[in-house]
Design a protein around this motif. Structure first.
Motif, PDB file in Angstrom:
ATOM      1  N   GLY A 174     -38.945  16.115  76.832  1.00  0.00           N
ATOM      2  CA  GLY A 174     -39.875  16.978  77.531  1.00  0.00           C
ATOM      3  C   GLY A 174     -40.000  18.341  76.896  1.00  0.00           C
ATOM      4  N   MET A 175     -41.059  19.049  77.274  1.00  0.00           N
ATOM      5  CA  MET A 175     -41.295  20.403  76.779  1.00  0.00           C
ATOM      6  C   MET A 175     -41.941  21.220  77.890  1.00  0.00           C
ATOM      7  SD  MET A 175     -42.859  19.727  72.950  1.00  0.00           S
ATOM      8  CE  MET A 175     -42.698  21.449  72.481  1.00  0.00           C
ATOM      9  N   PHE A 176     -41.531  22.473  77.985  1.00  0.00           N
ATOM     10  CA  PHE A 176     -42.181  23.362  78.932  1.00  0.00           C
ATOM     11  C   PHE A 176     -43.607  23.642  78.463  1.00  0.00           C
ATOM     12  CE2 PHE A 176     -37.664  24.505  79.723  1.00  0.00           C
ATOM     13  CZ  PHE A 176     -37.635  24.306  81.097  1.00  0.00           C
ATOM     14  N   ALA A 177     -44.423  24.142  79.381  1.00  0.00           N
ATOM     15  CA  ALA A 177     -45.811  24.454  79.043  1.00  0.00           C
ATOM     16  C   ALA A 177     -45.863  25.484  77.908  1.00  0.00           C
ATOM     17  CB  ALA A 177     -46.540  24.985  80.270  1.00  0.00           C
ATOM     18  N   HIS A 178     -46.808  25.277  77.008  1.00  0.00           N
ATOM     19  CA  HIS A 178     -46.972  26.183  75.865  1.00  0.00           C
ATOM     20  C   HIS A 178     -48.352  25.971  75.265  1.00  0.00           C
ATOM     21  CE1 HIS A 178     -45.732  22.366  74.079  1.00  0.00           C
ATOM     22  NE2 HIS A 178     -46.290  22.782  72.946  1.00  0.00           N
ATOM     23  N   VAL A 179     -48.703  26.833  74.328  1.00  0.00           N
ATOM     24  CA  VAL A 179     -49.911  26.647  73.527  1.00  0.00           C
ATOM     25  C   VAL A 179     -49.532  26.912  72.084  1.00  0.00           C
ATOM     26  CG1 VAL A 179     -50.694  29.037  73.877  1.00  0.00           C
ATOM     27  CG2 VAL A 179     -52.336  27.280  73.236  1.00  0.00           C
ATOM     28  N   TYR A 257     -56.713  33.535  81.084  1.00  0.00           N
ATOM     29  CA  TYR A 257     -55.584  33.845  81.964  1.00  0.00           C
ATOM     30  C   TYR A 257     -54.353  34.263  81.176  1.00  0.00           C
ATOM     31  CZ  TYR A 257     -51.691  32.901  85.205  1.00  0.00           C
ATOM     32  OH  TYR A 257     -50.538  32.978  85.965  1.00  0.00           O
ATOM     33  N   TYR A 258     -53.948  33.450  80.181  1.00  0.00           N
ATOM     34  CA  TYR A 258     -52.718  33.837  79.479  1.00  0.00           C
ATOM     35  C   TYR A 258     -52.928  35.037  78.564  1.00  0.00           C
ATOM     36  CZ  TYR A 258     -54.070  30.477  75.648  1.00  0.00           C
ATOM     37  OH  TYR A 258     -54.693  29.776  74.651  1.00  0.00           O
ATOM     38  N   LEU A 259     -54.153  35.262  78.111  1.00  0.00           N
ATOM     39  CA  LEU A 259     -54.411  36.458  77.307  1.00  0.00           C
ATOM     40  C   LEU A 259     -54.360  37.731  78.162  1.00  0.00           C
ATOM     41  CD1 LEU A 259     -57.389  35.289  75.048  1.00  0.00           C
ATOM     42  CD2 LEU A 259     -54.987  35.531  74.397  1.00  0.00           C
ATOM     43  N   THR A 273     -43.982  34.592  70.108  1.00  0.00           N
ATOM     44  CA  THR A 273     -43.624  34.692  68.697  1.00  0.00           C
ATOM     45  C   THR A 273     -44.867  34.457  67.848  1.00  0.00           C
ATOM     46  OG1 THR A 273     -43.161  32.344  68.399  1.00  0.00           O
ATOM     47  CG2 THR A 273     -41.384  33.710  69.289  1.00  0.00           C
ATOM     48  N   VAL A 274     -44.673  34.321  66.547  1.00  0.00           N
ATOM     49  CA  VAL A 274     -45.789  33.987  65.671  1.00  0.00           C
ATOM     50  C   VAL A 274     -45.942  32.476  65.510  1.00  0.00           C
ATOM     51  CG1 VAL A 274     -45.711  36.133  64.352  1.00  0.00           C
ATOM     52  CG2 VAL A 274     -44.332  34.184  63.609  1.00  0.00           C
ATOM     53  N   HIS A 275     -45.104  31.691  66.174  1.00  0.00           N
ATOM     54  CA  HIS A 275     -45.167  30.235  66.028  1.00  0.00           C
ATOM     55  C   HIS A 275     -46.009  29.601  67.125  1.00  0.00           C
ATOM     56  CE1 HIS A 275     -42.145  30.602  62.956  1.00  0.00           C
ATOM     57  NE2 HIS A 275     -41.302  31.158  63.787  1.00  0.00           N
ATOM     58  N   SER A 276     -45.735  29.970  68.355  1.00  0.00           N
ATOM     59  CA  SER A 276     -46.449  29.413  69.500  1.00  0.00           C
ATOM     60  C   SER A 276     -46.236  30.356  70.672  1.00  0.00           C
ATOM     61  CB  SER A 276     -45.950  28.008  69.834  1.00  0.00           C
ATOM     62  OG  SER A 276     -44.596  28.046  70.255  1.00  0.00           O
ATOM     63  N   MET A 277     -46.789  29.984  71.818  1.00  0.00           N
ATOM     64  CA  MET A 277     -46.718  30.863  72.974  1.00  0.00           C
ATOM     65  C   MET A 277     -46.207  30.085  74.175  1.00  0.00           C
ATOM     66  SD  MET A 277     -49.758  33.152  74.623  1.00  0.00           S
ATOM     67  CE  MET A 277     -49.485  34.092  76.135  1.00  0.00           C
ATOM     68  N   SER A 278     -45.093  30.539  74.733  1.00  0.00           N
ATOM     69  CA  SER A 278     -44.545  29.895  75.919  1.00  0.00           C
ATOM     70  C   SER A 278     -45.416  30.199  77.135  1.00  0.00           C
ATOM     71  CB  SER A 278     -43.119  30.387  76.184  1.00  0.00           C
ATOM     72  OG  SER A 278     -42.653  29.886  77.434  1.00  0.00           O
ATOM     73  N   LEU A 279     -45.681  29.165  77.918  1.00  0.00           N
ATOM     74  CA  LEU A 279     -46.436  29.314  79.164  1.00  0.00           C
ATOM     75  C   LEU A 279     -45.585  28.846  80.346  1.00  0.00           C
ATOM     76  CD1 LEU A 279     -49.905  27.907  77.958  1.00  0.00           C
ATOM     77  CD2 LEU A 279     -49.181  30.296  78.098  1.00  0.00           C
ATOM     78  N   ARG A 280     -44.308  29.104  80.273  1.00  0.00           N
ATOM     79  CA  ARG A 280     -43.381  28.661  81.317  1.00  0.00           C
ATOM     80  C   ARG A 280     -43.818  29.169  82.682  1.00  0.00           C
ATOM     81  NH1 ARG A 280     -37.703  27.712  78.787  1.00  0.00           N
ATOM     82  NH2 ARG A 280     -36.984  27.885  80.938  1.00  0.00           N
ATOM     83  N   ASP A 281     -43.399  28.452  83.708  1.00  0.00           N
ATOM     84  CA  ASP A 281     -43.858  28.707  85.070  1.00  0.00           C
ATOM     85  C   ASP A 281     -43.576  30.134  85.526  1.00  0.00           C
ATOM     86  OD1 ASP A 281     -44.972  27.931  87.583  1.00  0.00           O
ATOM     87  OD2 ASP A 281     -42.950  27.761  88.384  1.00  0.00           O
ATOM     88  N   CYS A 307     -57.222  23.408  70.735  1.00  0.00           N
ATOM     89  CA  CYS A 307     -56.112  24.159  70.147  1.00  0.00           C
ATOM     90  C   CYS A 307     -55.658  25.337  71.006  1.00  0.00           C
ATOM     91  CB  CYS A 307     -56.496  24.656  68.762  1.00  0.00           C
ATOM     92  SG  CYS A 307     -58.022  25.626  68.675  1.00  0.00           S
ATOM     93  N   ASP A 308     -56.453  25.777  71.981  1.00  0.00           N
ATOM     94  CA  ASP A 308     -56.048  26.860  72.877  1.00  0.00           C
ATOM     95  C   ASP A 308     -55.550  26.350  74.231  1.00  0.00           C
ATOM     96  OD1 ASP A 308     -56.652  28.919  71.125  1.00  0.00           O
ATOM     97  OD2 ASP A 308     -58.699  29.180  71.856  1.00  0.00           O
ATOM     98  N   LEU A 309     -55.466  25.039  74.408  1.00  0.00           N
ATOM     99  CA  LEU A 309     -55.177  24.468  75.723  1.00  0.00           C
ATOM    100  C   LEU A 309     -53.682  24.440  76.023  1.00  0.00           C
ATOM    101  CD1 LEU A 309     -57.033  23.229  77.958  1.00  0.00           C
ATOM    102  CD2 LEU A 309     -56.179  21.010  77.212  1.00  0.00           C
ATOM    103  N   GLY A 310     -53.301  24.916  77.200  1.00  0.00           N
ATOM    104  CA  GLY A 310     -51.918  24.822  77.635  1.00  0.00           C
ATOM    105  C   GLY A 310     -51.530  23.376  77.892  1.00  0.00           C
ATOM    106  N   HIS A 311     -50.319  23.002  77.485  1.00  0.00           N
ATOM    107  CA  HIS A 311     -49.864  21.626  77.681  1.00  0.00           C
ATOM    108  C   HIS A 311     -48.338  21.596  77.709  1.00  0.00           C
ATOM    109  CE1 HIS A 311     -50.145  22.386  73.336  1.00  0.00           C
ATOM    110  NE2 HIS A 311     -49.188  21.479  73.154  1.00  0.00           N
TER     111      HIS A 311
END
Length: 416
Positions: A174-179, A257-259, A273-281, A307-311
């Motif tokens: 599993g993985m927490f929400a991110h983009v 929203y996340y921006l 970070t410069v790799h990805s963006m955490s969208l944790r709850d 490519c911008d979608l949270g998942h």
């Protein structure tokens, strides 16, 4: 290659200073957004997996290789699509066995443990499948160029080497929400931040998530190839509570929203970070409220998300068989992507991961020593060689002047 380095403290300070003067307009925009996003979440929760648009591969084929018109706006609104029956089931299952032999057999021979592999021939056979090529092209064609002078060609895809997942029932994961496709660059990168100009202008409603302008010129620290959509081909059945992907199917609202929340919420201490963006709850609760597991899929189905979608990925896998996918996205031809393919050809010849992964991790990975069954350029089809930059793209009589120019430029970059 070395790991990407960046001055985190200085970058964050510059971002804060740049956007502080816009705060009143951004706050008013954010207030409007919260109302709209909560309404959309209510619809998502009522419909569950059915909220995510689906079609059969034949619908793409019968519509001249494009997403059917009656489905197009729905796909663009949600930012995702499930295409069923793209590759025959038995062929996919055969490829999975070939991937497993390459993966586990080489681990046993070399003692080098791998979480997944990227260079199995079975993976390349899926990546270069003619039906998948058509679906990738259809995904690219959902984008447009508002400026009119962007150097790109959606009908000539380029391949971003990624890995695969084989997850047995009951195993942790599993993985927490991110983009993906970058993180803090959305606020500071000179080109990339222009993709979200409507948000920065306090007009999130006008955000066009399918405008290719600036996407093909945004060379990011560890996302150097533009993926219009991320995606995977199912190598097993998957669905609710079977260890599969969850999507937040509201690409414009979710992105805004996340921006905006990152800028306006004074409680937000962490920056991506410069790799990805955490969208944790605890950071972005509305993204997580909007997450929904994809509808049931079978081997050979193709799942795409913007490519911008949270998942996220389910932490439980209570199915009775493995949950397996081959990660294959959709990327158009453009000079920036051709530059990436030049580096990717070299890491491929060395048996390593794709350049973004090498840059992130600082090494080629265990497959460098996987000598048994490692493919070469000769093992790929004509389609596969072109998508990898190992053979030139043809210029046809149907290509317009701009397409010919872009193709010639990319071929030159690739050494042809």
């Amino acid at each position: 290659m070395t790991r990407a380095n960046w001055d985190q403290k200085s970058t964050i300070q510059k971002v804060k200073e740049e956007y502080e003067k816009r705060e009143p307009a951004l706050q008013a925009s954010y207030d409007r957004l919260l109302s709209a996003i909560k309404e959309k979440i209510s619809d998502i929760q009522k419909q569950g997996p059915k909220y995510i648009p689906e079609c059969d591969y034949t619908a793409i084929e019968e519509n001249d290789g494009q997403v059917p018109k009656e489905l197009l706006e729905r796909v663009k609104e949600t930012g995702c699509l499930v295409i069923h029956n793209v590759i025959p089931r038995e062929e996919v299952l055969q490829r999975k066995e070939e991937i497993k032999e390459y993966w586990y057999g080489n681990q046993e021979r070399t003692g080098a443990k791998a979480r997944g592999v990227m260079n199995a021939l079975g993976l390349f056979k899926l990546r270069e499948h003619p039906n998948l090529f058509k679906c990738i092209t259809a995904a690219n064609l959902m984008w447009h160029d508002s400026k009119g002078d962007t150097e790109w060609c959606p009908t000539k895809p380029m391949l971003y080497i990624d890995g695969c997942r084989i997850r047995e029932p009951g195993t942790e994961g599993g993985m927490f929400a991110h983009v993906d496709s970058g993180g803090i660059e959305r606020w500071w990168h000179p080109e990339y931040k222009k993709c979200y100009q409507a948000v920065w202008d306090g007009k999130w409603e006008e955000l066009d998530s399918y405008d290719v302008s600036y996407r093909t010129t945004s060379v990011l620290p560890t996302n150097k190839l533009f993926r219009a959509f991320q995606g995977w081909v199912a190598m097993s059945e998957a669905g609710v509570d079977k260890g599969t992907i969850r999507l937040c199917p509201m690409v414009k609202e979710g992105t805004a929203y996340y921006l905006l929340k990152q800028l306006l919420d004074k409680e937000m201490k962490a920056w991506p970070t410069v790799h990805s963006m955490s969208l944790r709850d605890e950071l972005f609760p509305l993204i997580n409220e909007g997450l929904v597991t994809i509808p049931d899929v079978q081997p050979g189905d193709f799942v795409l998300w913007h490519c911008d979608l949270g998942h996220s990925v389910e932490f439980t896998h209570n199915g009775d068989q493995d949950s397996s996918v081959a990660y294959i996205g959709a990327s158009p031809m453009c000079p920036m992507n051709a530059e990436y393919l030049v580096r990717q050809k070299e890491t491929f010849r060395q048996g390593g991961k794709g350049p973004d992964f090498v840059e992130r991790d600082g090494d080629l990975g265990p497959e460098e020593n996987f000598t048994e069954g490692r493919p070469t350029a000769d093992d790929l089809s004509d389609i596969g060689k072109k998508m990898m930059g190992l053979a030139p793209y043809e210029i046809s009589s149907q290509d317009d002047e701009k397409t010919r120019a872009v193709t010639e430029k990319c071929n030159k970059i690739l050494g042809f």
